[in-house]
Write a protein that holds these residues in place. Structure first.
Motif, PDB file in Angstrom:
ATOM      1  N   LYS A 114       9.485  13.365   0.232  1.00 32.47           N
ATOM      2  CA  LYS A 114       9.257  14.333   1.315  1.00 32.47           C
ATOM      3  C   LYS A 114       7.787  14.367   1.724  1.00 32.47           C
ATOM      4  O   LYS A 114       7.476  14.616   2.884  1.00 32.47           O
ATOM      5  N   GLN A 115       6.901  14.094   0.783  1.00 32.27           N
ATOM      6  CA  GLN A 115       5.469  14.082   1.089  1.00 32.27           C
ATOM      7  C   GLN A 115       5.083  12.935   2.013  1.00 32.27           C
ATOM      8  O   GLN A 115       4.076  13.015   2.711  1.00 32.27           O
ATOM      9  N   ILE A 116       5.859  11.859   2.004  1.00 28.60           N
ATOM     10  CA  ILE A 116       5.500  10.673   2.793  1.00 28.60           C
ATOM     11  C   ILE A 116       6.474  10.391   3.927  1.00 28.60           C
ATOM     12  O   ILE A 116       6.355   9.368   4.598  1.00 28.60           O
ATOM     13  N   GLU A 117       7.423  11.283   4.199  1.00 28.74           N
ATOM     14  CA  GLU A 117       8.476  10.966   5.151  1.00 28.74           C
ATOM     15  C   GLU A 117       8.004  10.742   6.580  1.00 28.74           C
ATOM     16  O   GLU A 117       8.719  10.131   7.374  1.00 28.74           O
ATOM     17  N   GLU A 118       6.810  11.162   6.936  1.00 25.89           N
ATOM     18  CA  GLU A 118       6.294  10.927   8.281  1.00 25.89           C
ATOM     19  C   GLU A 118       5.443   9.661   8.377  1.00 25.89           C
ATOM     20  O   GLU A 118       5.002   9.299   9.459  1.00 25.89           O
TER      21      GLU A 118
ATOM     22  N   ASP B 284       3.382   5.688  -5.834  1.00 26.88           N
ATOM     23  CA  ASP B 284       3.142   5.772  -7.280  1.00 26.88           C
ATOM     24  C   ASP B 284       2.014   6.749  -7.601  1.00 26.88           C
ATOM     25  O   ASP B 284       2.093   7.493  -8.578  1.00 26.88           O
ATOM     26  N   LYS B 285       0.974   6.762  -6.790  1.00 27.50           N
ATOM     27  CA  LYS B 285      -0.149   7.677  -7.003  1.00 27.50           C
ATOM     28  C   LYS B 285       0.306   9.130  -6.862  1.00 27.50           C
ATOM     29  O   LYS B 285      -0.039   9.986  -7.670  1.00 27.50           O
ATOM     30  N   ARG B 286       1.096   9.402  -5.842  1.00 31.94           N
ATOM     31  CA  ARG B 286       1.597  10.772  -5.618  1.00 31.94           C
ATOM     32  C   ARG B 286       2.536  11.215  -6.737  1.00 31.94           C
ATOM     33  O   ARG B 286       2.634  12.397  -7.035  1.00 31.94           O
ATOM     34  N   ALA B 287       3.247  10.257  -7.328  1.00 34.80           N
ATOM     35  CA  ALA B 287       4.200  10.582  -8.395  1.00 34.80           C
ATOM     36  C   ALA B 287       3.512  10.902  -9.713  1.00 34.80           C
ATOM     37  O   ALA B 287       4.119  11.493 -10.601  1.00 34.80           O
ATOM     38  N   GLY B 288       2.246  10.512  -9.852  1.00 34.47           N
ATOM     39  CA  GLY B 288       1.510  10.809 -11.080  1.00 34.47           C
ATOM     40  C   GLY B 288       1.637   9.707 -12.107  1.00 34.47           C
ATOM     41  O   GLY B 288       2.029   8.582 -11.798  1.00 34.47           O
ATOM     42  N   GLU B 289       1.323  10.062 -13.318  1.00 37.51           N
ATOM     43  CA  GLU B 289       1.294   9.091 -14.413  1.00 37.51           C
ATOM     44  C   GLU B 289       2.628   8.368 -14.558  1.00 37.51           C
ATOM     45  O   GLU B 289       3.682   8.976 -14.611  1.00 37.51           O
ATOM     46  N   GLY B 290       2.554   7.059 -14.608  1.00 38.41           N
ATOM     47  CA  GLY B 290       3.770   6.250 -14.758  1.00 38.41           C
ATOM     48  C   GLY B 290       4.356   5.811 -13.440  1.00 38.41           C
ATOM     49  O   GLY B 290       5.175   4.909 -13.396  1.00 38.41           O
TER      50      GLY B 290
ATOM     51  N   GLU C 251      12.806  15.204  -8.470  1.00 32.15           N
ATOM     52  CA  GLU C 251      11.361  14.943  -8.518  1.00 32.15           C
ATOM     53  C   GLU C 251      10.992  13.813  -7.567  1.00 32.15           C
ATOM     54  O   GLU C 251       9.982  13.891  -6.853  1.00 32.15           O
ATOM     55  N   ARG C 252      11.796  12.773  -7.551  1.00 29.80           N
ATOM     56  CA  ARG C 252      11.518  11.643  -6.669  1.00 29.80           C
ATOM     57  C   ARG C 252      11.672  12.036  -5.209  1.00 29.80           C
ATOM     58  O   ARG C 252      10.886  11.627  -4.354  1.00 29.80           O
TER      59      ARG C 252
ATOM     60  N   SER D 231       0.831  -1.212   0.000  1.00 30.88           N
ATOM     61  CA  SER D 231       0.000   0.000   0.000  1.00 30.88           C
ATOM     62  C   SER D 231       0.863   1.259   0.000  1.00 30.88           C
ATOM     63  O   SER D 231       0.506   2.267  -0.600  1.00 30.88           O
ATOM     64  N   GLY D 232       2.029   1.185   0.651  1.00 30.41           N
ATOM     65  CA  GLY D 232       2.950   2.329   0.633  1.00 30.41           C
ATOM     66  C   GLY D 232       3.479   2.617  -0.761  1.00 30.41           C
ATOM     67  O   GLY D 232       3.562   3.777  -1.182  1.00 30.41           O
TER      68      GLY D 232
END
Length: 176
Positions: A124-128, A102-108, A118-119, A96-97
């Motif tokens: 940084k969005q999920i670091e917590e 992958d969802k946060r990264a967008g298409e592909g 970019e990665r 699920s992580g």
């Protein structure tokens, strides 16, 4: 940088070369992640090979060392596959992580992002999150406890069996 591509029918040589121009090429096939260029492979048992390929890329982005080959990152994240085989909660956390990443990264998805910056922004969005903390925490031990890597970092190993650091030149560190 690691770029991962699934073997697809109709993928021309030109398209393969265009996609794989930067970084190493990892091939996902069956239940394995393979690096034909560097002659190593990683078989998965509990996690999907795509998940393992993303974990390898994620590991490289969390602890980037250009001089460390991808196979050492693969060894470091292999423990998550082993643990997922014993613990369904861990398997769900990882799968699920990766799906969220992958969802946060967008298409592909995450692996298709072309630039490390970019990665890192996505990380940084999920670091917590518990997912990120599990991966980061596992990498500290999984990556840096590999004795084959120690010479790359200039670490000679424990000193007790060799008489301690005092008698072996504790102040001869060349990188300071």
């Amino acid at each position: 940088m690691v770029t991962v591509y699934r073997r697809e029918q109709g993928l021309s040589r030109r398209e393969l070369l265009k996609r794989g121009g930067v970084g190493a090429l990892l091939v996902i096939t069956g239940s394995a992640v393979i690096s034909p260029e560097h002659a190593w492979g990683l078989e998965t048992s509990a996690l999907k090979p795509e998940t393992m390929a993303t974990l390898i890329q994620m590991a490289r982005d969390i602890y980037p060392h250009d001089q460390v080959p991808d196979r050492f990152y693969a060894i470091a994240v292999k423990t998550h596959d082993e643990q997922a085989g014993k613990d369904t909660a861990h398997k769900d956390l990882i799968e699920s992580g990766i799906a969220d990443l992958d969802k946060r990264a967008g298409e592909g998805g995450y692996r298709r992002l072309g630039w490390e910056e970019e990665r890192v922004e996505v990380l940084k969005q999920i670091e917590e999150t518990p997912f990120f903390q599990a991966i980061r925490g596992g990498l500290v031990v999984g990556l840096y406890n590999q004795k084959e890597l120690w010479p790359i970092f200039g670490y000679e190993g424990e000193s007790y069996s060799k008489g301690g650091y005092i008698t072996r030149g504790f102040d001869d560190i060349e990188w300071l």
